[in-house]
Design a protein around this motif. Structure first.
Motif, PDB file in Angstrom:
ATOM      1  N   MET A  30      50.729 -30.207 -10.952  1.00 27.76           N
ATOM      2  CA  MET A  30      51.867 -30.452 -11.834  1.00 27.76           C
ATOM      3  C   MET A  30      52.710 -31.626 -11.331  1.00 27.76           C
ATOM      4  O   MET A  30      53.191 -32.451 -12.126  1.00 27.76           O
ATOM      5  CB  MET A  30      52.717 -29.183 -11.957  1.00 27.76           C
ATOM      6  CG  MET A  30      52.040 -28.091 -12.794  1.00 27.76           C
ATOM      7  SD  MET A  30      52.830 -26.457 -12.663  1.00 27.76           S
ATOM      8  CE  MET A  30      54.419 -26.746 -13.403  1.00 27.76           C
ATOM      9  N   MET A  31      52.869 -31.722 -10.019  1.00 23.24           N
ATOM     10  CA  MET A  31      53.669 -32.829  -9.468  1.00 23.24           C
ATOM     11  C   MET A  31      52.885 -34.138  -9.432  1.00 23.24           C
ATOM     12  O   MET A  31      53.480 -35.212  -9.364  1.00 23.24           O
ATOM     13  CB  MET A  31      54.206 -32.452  -8.085  1.00 23.24           C
ATOM     14  CG  MET A  31      55.349 -31.440  -8.149  1.00 23.24           C
ATOM     15  SD  MET A  31      56.200 -31.178  -6.582  1.00 23.24           S
ATOM     16  CE  MET A  31      55.018 -30.139  -5.710  1.00 23.24           C
ATOM     17  N   LYS A  32      51.549 -34.056  -9.495  1.00 22.12           N
ATOM     18  CA  LYS A  32      50.763 -35.283  -9.695  1.00 22.12           C
ATOM     19  C   LYS A  32      51.089 -35.886 -11.058  1.00 22.12           C
ATOM     20  O   LYS A  32      51.147 -37.109 -11.223  1.00 22.12           O
ATOM     21  CB  LYS A  32      49.268 -34.971  -9.634  1.00 22.12           C
ATOM     22  CG  LYS A  32      48.674 -34.810  -8.249  1.00 22.12           C
ATOM     23  CD  LYS A  32      47.172 -34.589  -8.396  1.00 22.12           C
ATOM     24  CE  LYS A  32      46.485 -34.291  -7.092  1.00 22.12           C
ATOM     25  NZ  LYS A  32      45.030 -34.043  -7.302  1.00 22.12           N
ATOM     26  N   SER A  33      51.294 -35.013 -12.034  1.00 15.53           N
ATOM     27  CA  SER A  33      51.611 -35.492 -13.383  1.00 15.53           C
ATOM     28  C   SER A  33      52.942 -36.239 -13.412  1.00 15.53           C
ATOM     29  O   SER A  33      53.141 -37.145 -14.231  1.00 15.53           O
ATOM     30  CB  SER A  33      51.653 -34.313 -14.370  1.00 15.53           C
ATOM     31  OG  SER A  33      50.379 -33.705 -14.475  1.00 15.53           O
ATOM     32  N   THR A  34      53.876 -35.851 -12.539  1.00 18.26           N
ATOM     33  CA  THR A  34      55.141 -36.576 -12.439  1.00 18.26           C
ATOM     34  C   THR A  34      54.887 -38.038 -12.100  1.00 18.26           C
ATOM     35  O   THR A  34      55.557 -38.940 -12.612  1.00 18.26           O
ATOM     36  CB  THR A  34      56.032 -35.937 -11.347  1.00 18.26           C
ATOM     37  OG1 THR A  34      56.247 -34.570 -11.652  1.00 18.26           O
ATOM     38  CG2 THR A  34      57.364 -36.663 -11.247  1.00 18.26           C
ATOM     39  N   ILE A  35      53.902 -38.270 -11.233  1.00 18.42           N
ATOM     40  CA  ILE A  35      53.574 -39.631 -10.808  1.00 18.42           C
ATOM     41  C   ILE A  35      52.731 -40.346 -11.861  1.00 18.42           C
ATOM     42  O   ILE A  35      52.956 -41.517 -12.168  1.00 18.42           O
ATOM     43  CB  ILE A  35      52.807 -39.609  -9.467  1.00 18.42           C
ATOM     44  CG1 ILE A  35      53.546 -38.767  -8.417  1.00 18.42           C
ATOM     45  CG2 ILE A  35      52.533 -41.011  -8.975  1.00 18.42           C
ATOM     46  CD1 ILE A  35      54.934 -39.244  -8.092  1.00 18.42           C
ATOM     47  N   ASN A  36      51.764 -39.651 -12.411  1.00 19.17           N
ATOM     48  CA  ASN A  36      50.795 -40.304 -13.306  1.00 19.17           C
ATOM     49  C   ASN A  36      51.334 -40.568 -14.708  1.00 19.17           C
ATOM     50  O   ASN A  36      50.980 -41.567 -15.335  1.00 19.17           O
ATOM     51  CB  ASN A  36      49.522 -39.460 -13.392  1.00 19.17           C
ATOM     52  CG  ASN A  36      48.825 -39.357 -12.046  1.00 19.17           C
ATOM     53  OD1 ASN A  36      48.892 -40.267 -11.230  1.00 19.17           O
ATOM     54  ND2 ASN A  36      48.156 -38.230 -11.813  1.00 19.17           N
ATOM     55  N   SER A  37      52.192 -39.669 -15.186  1.00 17.56           N
ATOM     56  CA  SER A  37      52.657 -39.843 -16.571  1.00 17.56           C
ATOM     57  C   SER A  37      54.107 -39.443 -16.787  1.00 17.56           C
ATOM     58  O   SER A  37      54.621 -39.568 -17.898  1.00 17.56           O
ATOM     59  CB  SER A  37      51.779 -39.018 -17.519  1.00 17.56           C
ATOM     60  OG  SER A  37      51.819 -37.628 -17.161  1.00 17.56           O
ATOM     61  N   GLY A  38      54.775 -38.977 -15.732  1.00 17.91           N
ATOM     62  CA  GLY A  38      56.130 -38.468 -15.887  1.00 17.91           C
ATOM     63  C   GLY A  38      57.201 -39.432 -15.416  1.00 17.91           C
ATOM     64  O   GLY A  38      57.063 -40.655 -15.518  1.00 17.91           O
ATOM     65  N   THR A  39      58.262 -38.880 -14.847  1.00 22.68           N
ATOM     66  CA  THR A  39      59.450 -39.676 -14.511  1.00 22.68           C
ATOM     67  C   THR A  39      59.228 -40.661 -13.372  1.00 22.68           C
ATOM     68  O   THR A  39      60.037 -41.573 -13.181  1.00 22.68           O
ATOM     69  CB  THR A  39      60.612 -38.739 -14.135  1.00 22.68           C
ATOM     70  OG1 THR A  39      60.194 -37.877 -13.070  1.00 22.68           O
ATOM     71  CG2 THR A  39      61.057 -37.916 -15.326  1.00 22.68           C
TER      72      THR A  39
END
Length: 750
Positions: free
Chosen positions: A609-618
């Protein structure tokens, strides 16, 4: 025997004999200790140097010292022969011929100074006498005591020559003599001025240091390079005069310019000053524990060696990129406020901060009333103010100075090994000399959205699926005085429902509060403690948005659990303390939690879930702007009114936490665009990682990859990130009207 008839001659002889007798009695009185105790043979045989304690990085680079006198004694063989030769040539040509006192030189000085009034004749003191003065400094500087001091030094010099051979006297002298800049001994001087041990000094470098001994300030190459160069060449000439250098060699060396590699080891300068200060504080506690156990150590005089966890290159790069980023950010920050900045226009805030200042408090304590104090603090005077361009002499008042410094953004930046807790980078602020407050160890700040992973971790542990959808619609909570958390930006989210992964990666406030409500505040607080939060947390719904105040190093230990098998860890700074001979006194071990705070499945889900912060999130600008392709997970954070900006980066081998804000809580960023974690804090990590990516020696960190998640975890995350309300739900929902309800937090699980 023929009787002397002339009364003048007779009286002259009697007078001279009387004076000579008085002088002998005077010398005897000094010898007997009537003018102060003289050291005996035992004292001189057993004297001990006060040694500076040394601080080393994990890769054995000396970065600091703690001392009363900056001294690192070395042995004879560690000093090049040419240093001894230059010392003897310029200071004491007859060193190997006299026995501590050079009567021939004394006679020459007496004739030239007293009879010929030649003040350039020198002092006539031998190196042994100078050693005596180094070991037993003159206590009274009155001219009337000079004769007493000189005779004392002659007596001590004679005793030293009986105890030690010439080589021992030379090394004792070079270990005790002052080289200026509060530096004592050839080893410390070599490290400070040329950044190398004394054994590696070249002939011209050794001559430079020896040349300083005549006048450590006037011939200091840092302050007076031209004078120092002339003095160095005079030393080289003395070596030629004594057949220690050929004329050709001397001439070629004299043409070489003085090139310093100056390294300051005081508190304010050099690499990692905040780190070294925190190490010093921890050493003081260790010192107290040792004393209680019967071991007498002094961190300023015992010559301890402190081997720390810090990585020299990472710290150097981190400080460099921090200064680059903070300088640019400060310019944007001041420009955003313009002439209406609170440090210029907010009179009540300025007055409040003035009353909190040390100058105001001191004047108040002295009995002055407020008008008198304010009048004094408003008086203009010459002072130096510092900004990112350097020091600037100005005419300003104390209040002007306070206003100047209250506008500065500050930072705390920490990198640790998540498996051991070993600190690799420690930046407690922007400038230790002017901002002593350490934002890692001393400051608790609201952590904003960086707290949200703890909320989501608790939810997962309670069986809430990561594909559970929560409405993003804003809610007004009736039982919380109408509190209505909202999301940043102007996106219309009334009909949108986010999965937990989407909500976390995009830091959706409304969903975080709803996850907290479903999970239970008490359960989240318990999870936070299990993950390493030791600060008191507010048991309020706003906890989901990071209103709890946490230390930066505390937060780093919490996030380490996500790559440390669910176990929290306490960051630590010191690995080993040894004595001056490298015998280990204490070894420090990592302090890990005994058991995981959450399951392995939860850990894997949270990392994804925190990978998604880097890849597509804030935090996606790590990919788009900084072009980092490393394996990174993380979380941005921004607190209410843009007071605090955060970014936490997770890699398999490194946890990096950055905070940016102002020391005065009353002032925040002008806009979220400028003050959000992704803009104010994230670049410090991004630029550090860019530096590390360029050096293959850091591949173990930069090329490390997260383990592939279990297939079951992949399945649990396999859902649409956003769902839109169905037709009928949209039909009966008014997007312009807030939903109202009571906040219902479930009870804690026993």
């Amino acid at each position: 025997m023929k009787k002397i008839k002339s009364p003048y001659i007779r009286y002259g002889i009697v007078g001279f004999a009387s004076l000579f007798t008085v002088f002998l009695l005077f010398i005897l009185s000094i010898y007997l200790g009537l003018w102060g105790k003289l050291p005996n043979e035992k004292d001189l045989s057993d004297f001990k140097y006060q040694r500076a304690s040394e601080v080393y990085t994990a890769d054995s680079v000396l970065i600091g010292k703690y001392y009363l006198y900056d001294r690192q004694p070395i042995i004879f063989k560690d000093v090049p022969k040419h240093v001894f030769e230059s010392l003897i040539a310029i200071e004491d040509e007859r060193f190997y011929e006299h026995s501590g006192i050079d009567y021939q030189s004394l006679g020459r000085v007496a004739i030239k100074t007293i009879l010929l009034q030649d003040q350039s004749s020198g002092g006539g003191s031998t190196l042994t006498q100078q050693l005596a003065k180094n070991l037993y400094p003159r206590q009274n500087r009155k001219k009337s005591n000079i004769v007493v001091d000189k005779i004392k030094e002659m007596i001590i010099a004679s005793r030293l020559e009986e105890i030690y051979n010439k080589n021992e006297i030379l090394i004792h002298y070079l270990n005790t003599v002052s080289f200026g800049d509060n530096t004592f001994g050839i080893e410390s001087a070599s490290l400070k001025f040329f950044n190398k041990p004394a054994k590696d000094l070249s002939i011209e470098e050794g001559a430079t240091l020896v040349g300083m001994l005549k006048a450590t300030y006037s011939y200091n190459p840092r302050i007076f390079p031209e004078r120092s160069l002339n003095r160095r060449n005079l030393v080289l000439q003395a070596m030629e005069n004594n057949q220690l250098l050929s004329k050709e060699k001397k001439d070629s060396l004299a043409e070489i310019p003085i090139e310093l590699d100056y390294r300051a080891y005081d508190n304010n300068e050099g690499l990692a000053p905040y780190f070294r200060e925190e190490v010093r504080k921890q050493l003081q506690k260790w010192n107290l524990e040792q004393r209680q156990a019967g071991n007498e150590y002094n961190i300023y005089t015992s010559g301890l060696k402190i081997y720390t966890t810090l990585d020299y290159n990472m710290q150097y790069w981190a400080e460099k990129v921090m200064k680059e980023h903070m300088k640019t950010l400060q310019e944007s920050f001041e420009k955003s406020y313009g002439k209406n900045a609170p440090w210029i226009t907010d009179k009540s805030l300025i007055k409040k901060l003035v009353k909190q200042s040390e100058p105001y408090k001191k004047m108040k304590a002295s009995g002055l009333n407020e008008p008198q104090i304010m009048d004094s603090l408003n008086r203009k005077k010459k002072m130096v103010l510092v900004d990112w361009e350097g020091e600037k002499p100005v005419v300003a008042s104390t209040i002007d100075s306070l206003q100047h410094y209250m506008k500065f953004l500050n930072t705390g930046s920490l990198a640790i090994d998540p498996n051991s807790g070993a600190v690799k980078v420690w930046i407690g602020g922007i400038d230790f000399e002017h901002f002593k407050y350490d934002h890692i160890a001393q400051s608790r700040r609201q952590v904003g959205s960086t707290f949200k992973p703890i909320v989501y971790t608790t939810a997962l542990e309670m069986g809430i699926s990561p594909c559970t959808y929560f409405s993003a619609q804003e809610v007004e909570y009736e039982n919380l005085k109408g509190w209505s958390p909202s999301n940043s930006g102007d996106k219309d989210e009334a009909y949108l429902n986010y999965s937990m992964e989407q909500a976390l990666s995009n830091s959706v406030n409304t969903v975080a509060v709803k996850v907290l409500e479903k999970t239970g505040i008490a359960n989240v607080v318990t999870m936070a403690k299990n993950m390493g939060v030791f600060s008191q947390l507010p048991e309020q719904p706003s906890l989901a948005l990071g209103t709890g105040e946490i230390y930066l190093n505390e937060l780093a230990g919490v996030y380490a659990s996500y790559v440390n098998n669910g176990k929290a860890i306490l960051p630590y700074l010191i690995k080993t303390i040894t004595d001056q001979k490298d015998s280990v006194l204490t070894q420090f071990e990592p302090k890990r939690a005994r058991k995981p705070a959450f399951s392995e499945k939860t850990r894997q889900i949270m990392v994804e879930m925190m990978k998604s912060t880097i890849n597509s999130g804030t935090a996606s600008r790590l990919r788009t702007t900084y072009r980092l392709d490393n394996d990174i997970a993380g979380k941005t954070g921004t607190t209410q009114n843009n007071k605090d900006a955060w970014f936490v980066a997770l890699t398999p081998k490194l946890v990096h936490v950055t905070w940016v804000g102002l020391d005065h809580h009353e002032i925040g960023f002008k806009s979220t665009r400028l003050g959000q974690g992704a803009n104010a804090a994230l670049p410090i990590f991004a630029k550090l990682m860019q530096e590390m990516n360029q050096h293959p020696s850091y591949n173990a960190i930069t090329k490390a990859r997260f383990k592939r998640p279990d297939p079951s975890v992949v399945d649990m995350l396999d859902c649409e990130p956003v769902k839109r309300d169905g037709f009928f739900k949209r039909l009966f929902k008014n997007p312009n009207k807030k939903k109202t309800k009571k906040f219902k937090s479930r009870t804690a699980i026993p």
